[in-house]
Design a protein around this motif. Structure first.
Motif, PDB file in Angstrom:
ATOM      1  N   ILE A  81      44.593  45.813  40.049  1.00 48.97           N
ATOM      2  CA  ILE A  81      45.684  45.448  42.066  1.00 48.97           C
ATOM      3  C   ILE A  81      46.335  44.071  41.217  1.00 48.97           C
ATOM      4  CG2 ILE A  81      45.673  43.322  43.859  1.00 48.97           C
ATOM      5  CD1 ILE A  81      42.587  45.576  43.787  1.00 48.97           C
ATOM      6  N   GLY A  82      45.417  43.870  40.491  1.00 49.40           N
ATOM      7  CA  GLY A  82      46.778  41.952  39.753  1.00 49.40           C
ATOM      8  C   GLY A  82      48.428  42.623  39.193  1.00 49.40           C
ATOM      9  N   ARG A  83      47.744  43.458  38.241  1.00 45.62           N
ATOM     10  CA  ARG A  83      48.710  44.204  37.719  1.00 45.62           C
ATOM     11  C   ARG A  83      50.388  45.390  38.405  1.00 45.62           C
ATOM     12  NH1 ARG A  83      44.748  45.199  33.575  1.00 45.62           N
ATOM     13  NH2 ARG A  83      44.833  47.300  34.183  1.00 45.62           N
ATOM     14  N   LYS A  84      49.496  45.672  39.491  1.00 47.28           N
ATOM     15  CA  LYS A  84      50.615  46.309  40.456  1.00 47.28           C
ATOM     16  C   LYS A  84      51.512  45.066  41.465  1.00 47.28           C
ATOM     17  CE  LYS A  84      47.239  49.749  41.055  1.00 47.28           C
ATOM     18  NZ  LYS A  84      46.537  51.057  41.828  1.00 47.28           N
ATOM     19  N   ALA A  85      50.791  44.503  42.148  1.00 45.99           N
ATOM     20  CA  ALA A  85      51.286  43.125  42.377  1.00 45.99           C
ATOM     21  C   ALA A  85      51.929  42.600  41.290  1.00 45.99           C
ATOM     22  CB  ALA A  85      51.120  41.959  43.110  1.00 45.99           C
ATOM     23  N   ALA A  86      52.081  41.768  40.537  1.00 42.78           N
ATOM     24  CA  ALA A  86      52.829  41.130  39.603  1.00 42.78           C
ATOM     25  C   ALA A  86      54.347  42.053  39.015  1.00 42.78           C
ATOM     26  CB  ALA A  86      52.173  40.790  37.729  1.00 42.78           C
ATOM     27  N   LYS A  87      53.845  43.532  38.554  1.00 42.90           N
ATOM     28  CA  LYS A  87      54.801  44.426  38.365  1.00 42.90           C
ATOM     29  C   LYS A  87      56.089  44.438  40.233  1.00 42.90           C
ATOM     30  CE  LYS A  87      55.697  49.117  36.853  1.00 42.90           C
ATOM     31  NZ  LYS A  87      55.252  50.411  36.501  1.00 42.90           N
ATOM     32  N   LEU A  88      55.029  44.547  40.646  1.00 46.46           N
ATOM     33  CA  LEU A  88      56.351  44.620  42.273  1.00 46.46           C
ATOM     34  C   LEU A  88      57.232  43.435  42.470  1.00 46.46           C
ATOM     35  CD1 LEU A  88      56.622  46.963  45.340  1.00 46.46           C
ATOM     36  CD2 LEU A  88      54.771  44.809  45.914  1.00 46.46           C
ATOM     37  N   ARG A 330      41.034  37.740  38.737  1.00 47.49           N
ATOM     38  CA  ARG A 330      41.777  38.872  37.858  1.00 47.49           C
ATOM     39  C   ARG A 330      42.336  39.358  38.841  1.00 47.49           C
ATOM     40  NH1 ARG A 330      40.338  37.452  33.522  1.00 47.49           N
ATOM     41  NH2 ARG A 330      41.525  38.916  33.163  1.00 47.49           N
ATOM     42  N   ILE A 331      42.432  39.228  39.820  1.00 45.35           N
ATOM     43  CA  ILE A 331      43.993  39.394  40.622  1.00 45.35           C
ATOM     44  C   ILE A 331      44.841  38.285  40.669  1.00 45.35           C
ATOM     45  CG2 ILE A 331      44.399  39.776  43.439  1.00 45.35           C
ATOM     46  CD1 ILE A 331      41.902  41.233  43.626  1.00 45.35           C
ATOM     47  N   PHE A 332      44.766  37.719  40.629  1.00 45.88           N
ATOM     48  CA  PHE A 332      45.785  35.774  40.686  1.00 45.88           C
ATOM     49  C   PHE A 332      46.187  35.934  39.208  1.00 45.88           C
ATOM     50  CE2 PHE A 332      45.070  36.409  45.031  1.00 45.88           C
ATOM     51  CZ  PHE A 332      46.106  35.927  45.340  1.00 45.88           C
ATOM     52  N   LEU A 333      45.536  36.577  37.783  1.00 44.94           N
ATOM     53  CA  LEU A 333      45.576  35.739  36.702  1.00 44.94           C
ATOM     54  C   LEU A 333      47.169  36.653  36.138  1.00 44.94           C
ATOM     55  CD1 LEU A 333      45.535  34.717  34.285  1.00 44.94           C
ATOM     56  CD2 LEU A 333      43.893  36.550  33.317  1.00 44.94           C
ATOM     57  N   PRO A 334      47.598  37.810  36.303  1.00 41.57           N
ATOM     58  CA  PRO A 334      49.374  38.179  36.655  1.00 41.57           C
ATOM     59  C   PRO A 334      49.436  37.751  37.281  1.00 41.57           C
ATOM     60  CG  PRO A 334      47.647  40.349  36.558  1.00 41.57           C
ATOM     61  CD  PRO A 334      46.605  39.136  36.883  1.00 41.57           C
ATOM     62  N   ILE A 343      50.645  31.921  29.420  1.00 44.65           N
ATOM     63  CA  ILE A 343      48.606  31.962  29.682  1.00 44.65           C
ATOM     64  C   ILE A 343      48.313  33.339  29.058  1.00 44.65           C
ATOM     65  CG2 ILE A 343      46.608  32.341  31.486  1.00 44.65           C
ATOM     66  CD1 ILE A 343      47.809  30.196  33.222  1.00 44.65           C
ATOM     67  N   VAL A 344      47.457  33.691  28.774  1.00 41.79           N
ATOM     68  CA  VAL A 344      46.946  34.832  28.188  1.00 41.79           C
ATOM     69  C   VAL A 344      45.982  35.402  28.373  1.00 41.79           C
ATOM     70  CG1 VAL A 344      45.841  36.144  26.490  1.00 41.79           C
ATOM     71  CG2 VAL A 344      46.880  34.024  25.391  1.00 41.79           C
ATOM     72  N   ASP A 345      44.258  34.354  29.090  1.00 39.71           N
ATOM     73  CA  ASP A 345      43.577  34.627  30.510  1.00 39.71           C
ATOM     74  C   ASP A 345      42.905  33.717  30.959  1.00 39.71           C
ATOM     75  OD1 ASP A 345      41.842  36.079  31.074  1.00 39.71           O
ATOM     76  OD2 ASP A 345      40.876  36.775  29.064  1.00 39.71           O
ATOM     77  N   MET A 346      41.855  33.460  31.602  1.00 39.16           N
ATOM     78  CA  MET A 346      41.611  32.878  32.139  1.00 39.16           C
ATOM     79  C   MET A 346      39.743  33.177  32.913  1.00 39.16           C
ATOM     80  SD  MET A 346      42.862  31.093  36.317  1.00 39.16           S
ATOM     81  CE  MET A 346      43.309  32.827  36.856  1.00 39.16           C
ATOM     82  N   ASN A 347      39.271  32.014  32.904  1.00 36.17           N
ATOM     83  CA  ASN A 347      37.317  32.233  33.009  1.00 36.17           C
ATOM     84  C   ASN A 347      37.434  31.258  33.925  1.00 36.17           C
ATOM     85  OD1 ASN A 347      35.029  32.791  34.033  1.00 36.17           O
ATOM     86  ND2 ASN A 347      33.996  31.611  32.041  1.00 36.17           N
ATOM     87  N   LEU A 348      37.688  31.431  35.705  1.00 41.38           N
ATOM     88  CA  LEU A 348      36.994  30.538  36.658  1.00 41.38           C
ATOM     89  C   LEU A 348      35.600  31.035  36.508  1.00 41.38           C
ATOM     90  CD1 LEU A 348      39.485  30.896  39.102  1.00 41.38           C
ATOM     91  CD2 LEU A 348      39.763  29.238  37.714  1.00 41.38           C
ATOM     92  N   GLY A 489      33.271  39.990  28.272  1.00 45.21           N
ATOM     93  CA  GLY A 489      34.544  39.759  28.587  1.00 45.21           C
ATOM     94  C   GLY A 489      34.760  40.457  30.110  1.00 45.21           C
ATOM     95  N   PRO A 490      36.102  39.820  30.874  1.00 48.52           N
ATOM     96  CA  PRO A 490      36.018  40.952  31.869  1.00 48.52           C
ATOM     97  C   PRO A 490      35.393  42.720  31.890  1.00 48.52           C
ATOM     98  CG  PRO A 490      38.144  39.960  30.972  1.00 48.52           C
ATOM     99  CD  PRO A 490      37.260  39.799  30.448  1.00 48.52           C
ATOM    100  N   TRP A 491      35.911  43.513  30.789  1.00 51.09           N
ATOM    101  CA  TRP A 491      35.375  44.297  30.633  1.00 51.09           C
ATOM    102  C   TRP A 491      34.112  44.468  30.799  1.00 51.09           C
ATOM    103  CZ3 TRP A 491      37.012  40.842  26.758  1.00 51.09           C
ATOM    104  CH2 TRP A 491      36.652  40.324  25.765  1.00 51.09           C
ATOM    105  N   ASP A 492      33.501  43.609  30.336  1.00 49.05           N
ATOM    106  CA  ASP A 492      32.143  43.775  30.918  1.00 49.05           C
ATOM    107  C   ASP A 492      31.608  43.864  32.401  1.00 49.05           C
ATOM    108  OD1 ASP A 492      31.220  44.230  28.336  1.00 49.05           O
ATOM    109  OD2 ASP A 492      30.836  42.866  27.601  1.00 49.05           O
ATOM    110  N   TRP A 493      32.574  43.565  33.731  1.00 46.06           N
ATOM    111  CA  TRP A 493      31.787  43.311  34.812  1.00 46.06           C
ATOM    112  C   TRP A 493      31.903  44.589  35.440  1.00 46.06           C
ATOM    113  CZ3 TRP A 493      35.712  38.827  35.394  1.00 46.06           C
ATOM    114  CH2 TRP A 493      35.556  38.184  34.384  1.00 46.06           C
ATOM    115  N   GLY A 494      31.840  45.817  34.739  1.00 48.07           N
ATOM    116  CA  GLY A 494      32.082  46.759  35.882  1.00 48.07           C
ATOM    117  C   GLY A 494      32.670  46.910  36.793  1.00 48.07           C
TER     118      GLY A 494
END
Length: 495
Positions: A81-88, A330-334, A343-348, A489-494
């Motif tokens: 969703i974040g990538r789509k928003a950033a691309k848009l 994750r949505i707002f990172l992109p 910025i490469v990545d973020m963890n709150l 990592g975020p890939w483990d979050w399901g």
């Protein structure tokens, strides 16, 4: 395909085996909190209590309390969703993001996601209209022993700017005082409070407010999203669900609410009336102390014939709000990267309760780059409330707390690498010497360069020869040893 309403999402959870329907009689006084808290900490399912206080209105809770359920709620993984928003938005320069997001109406590509009004005859939330409201008909939770009373915890609070007419929808808890009055927990930093104070300055005594309880998941999530001011949350909800949110006019105030809501409270906030609100067991894991807040007067209730009352509880993490918060991360990172592309990545981290810690990895390109990013983050929306920001090099997995602490401890000279500032802090920060105002700390945990005054050699990380690693990979199963635990990592979050 967008969910029609809250019960459509509940049916999805039921089909997936992620809903537990509870017929056993339970009390809204503390018992539901204790059950829901144990369930979420055990990784349990969403809960639908069907016999609460002997009444007929069921209580739904923990609907979003897992990564998988959060993905289902948004009908996509948050990173996507974040990538789509950033691309848009495709900003041409960092400052372009805010400007373009505020002008979503000019983006013809997404014209079909803008809210549309439907007649009252087609709005499920209009099936029952009560002109003599009594909030006691609902199973409103008394969450924690030292709470000041019962609280509506999942409300969608709608207001309009009294000058421009721009709509806002935020999630602000409501402390129930009587059958037709509640507190309105508007922090100074929130847009709802901005509208309120503007109305007060304009001499408006009865400021119109409508509260929807229960809508489809995208609408509920959007009320929590840290959008720039003056961006309509219902447009954002339409973007997430890929379909316009249907809105309907209220009966007694000039506001619109989601037509698919379970319950709607209409009324006004008296701009001359303030009352002690709280205490409340909050998402920090501590009780937020009582303070004066405006009073919401309920003048009308509309609802479905058979409403479901959705609620959430907050407290010591992890709880349901933590999963909503990770989706926001994750949505707002992109979108954050459009402002700060280094910025490469973020963890709150969940334990940081949204505003206490931010672990950020960057592609460091020049001396002082980490401190520049720290300062920039403190100037951006809700990131400005972050009490501790720690910056790492791009090769750090900021989701692995073990690696974060290891890098932090090894790479930081406190006198050189720690900076402090003062400014606005989250209203729930009980450590601040003054309400809403306190100090913040930034830490540069990157490798230090000679250009930053580091005159010694920086030691390399210990790493095995890649050829040896590949050779051992091939024979590992034959050794009969357990497989190494993969770093989180975020890939483990399901998602």
């Amino acid at each position: 395909m967008a969910y029609k309403d809250l019960r459509d999402f509940i049916e999805k959870l039921k089909k997936e085996g992620e809903l537990k329907e509870i017929e056993l009689p339970v009390s809204s006084y503390l018992e539901i909190t204790e059950i829901a808290d144990r369930a979420v900490k055990a990784g349990g399912p969403a809960l639908l209590f069907k016999n609460v206080d002997g009444g007929k209105i069921p209580v739904a809770i923990n609907l979003f309390a897992s990564y998988r359920r959060m993905k289902w709620a948004l009908e996509d993984d948050p990173d996507s969703i974040g990538r789509k928003a950033a691309k848009l938005l495709k900003p041409e320069k960092p400052s372009g993001f805010i400007d373009k997001l505020k002008k979503l109406v000019e983006l013809k590509k997404i014209a079909d996601i803008f809210p549309k009004e439907v007649p009252k005859s087609k709005a499920p939330c209009k099936e029952v209209v009560i002109k003599e409201p009594d909030l006691s008909i609902f199973p409103i939770l008394f969450c924690w022993p030292k709470d000041g009373g019962r609280f509506i915890t999942l409300p969608l609070v709608f207001t309009k700017d009294p000058e421009t007419g721009e709509r806002n929808c935020g999630m602000y808890r409501l402390h129930v005082y009587s059958k037709n009055t509640t507190g309105m927990h508007w922090h100074w930093h929130k847009v709802g409070a901005k509208h309120f104070w503007k109305a007060k300055r304009m001499g408006i005594k009865k400021f119109p407010v409508a509260v929807a309880i229960g809508s489809d998941p995208a609408v509920i999530y959007s009320a929590t999203a840290p959008l720039p001011e003056d961006v309509d949350e219902m447009v954002f909800a339409g973007f997430i669900r890929g379909k316009a949110v249907e809105m309907v006019k209220c009966e007694t105030v000039d506001l619109e609410v989601p037509a698919n809501a379970e319950i709607v409270l209409e009324g006004y906030v008296d701009t001359e009336e303030f009352r002690f609100e709280g205490p409340f067991g909050d998402h920090t894991g501590y009780y937020s102390l009582p303070d004066f807040y405006p009073v919401f007067h309920v003048t009308c209730i509309t609802m479905r014939r058979d409403p479901i009352y959705p609620a959430t509880i907050v407290g010591k993490p992890p709880m349901e709000d933590c999963y909503i918060g990770k989706a926001t991360e994750r949505i707002f990172l992109p979108l954050l990267k459009t402002q700060l592309p280094e910025i490469v990545d973020m963890n709150l981290p969940i334990e940081g309760v949204f505003h206490n810690f931010a672990f950020i990895s960057i592609d460091k390109r020049y001396p002082g780059h980490a401190k520049k990013v720290i300062s920039a983050l403190w100037g951006l929306g809700q990131m400005s409330f972050t009490k501790n920001i720690v910056i790492f090099d791009k090769d750090t997995n900021v989701h692995d707390i073990g690696e974060v602490i290891w890098r932090w401890g090894n790479n930081v000279d406190p006198k050189r690498d720690v900076i402090f500032t003062e400014g606005p802090v989250d209203a729930l920060d009980h450590t601040a010497p003054l309400p809403f105002y306190g100090s913040k700390m930034g830490i540069d945990a990157t490798r230090k360069w000679p250009e930053e005054g580091f005159t010694r050699d920086w030691p390399p990380d210990i790493e095995m020869d890649p050829k040896i690693k590949a050779k051992v990979d091939k024979i590992w199963d034959k050794l009969g040893l357990p497989s190494p635990v993969r770093k989180p990592g975020p890939w483990d979050w399901g998602w």
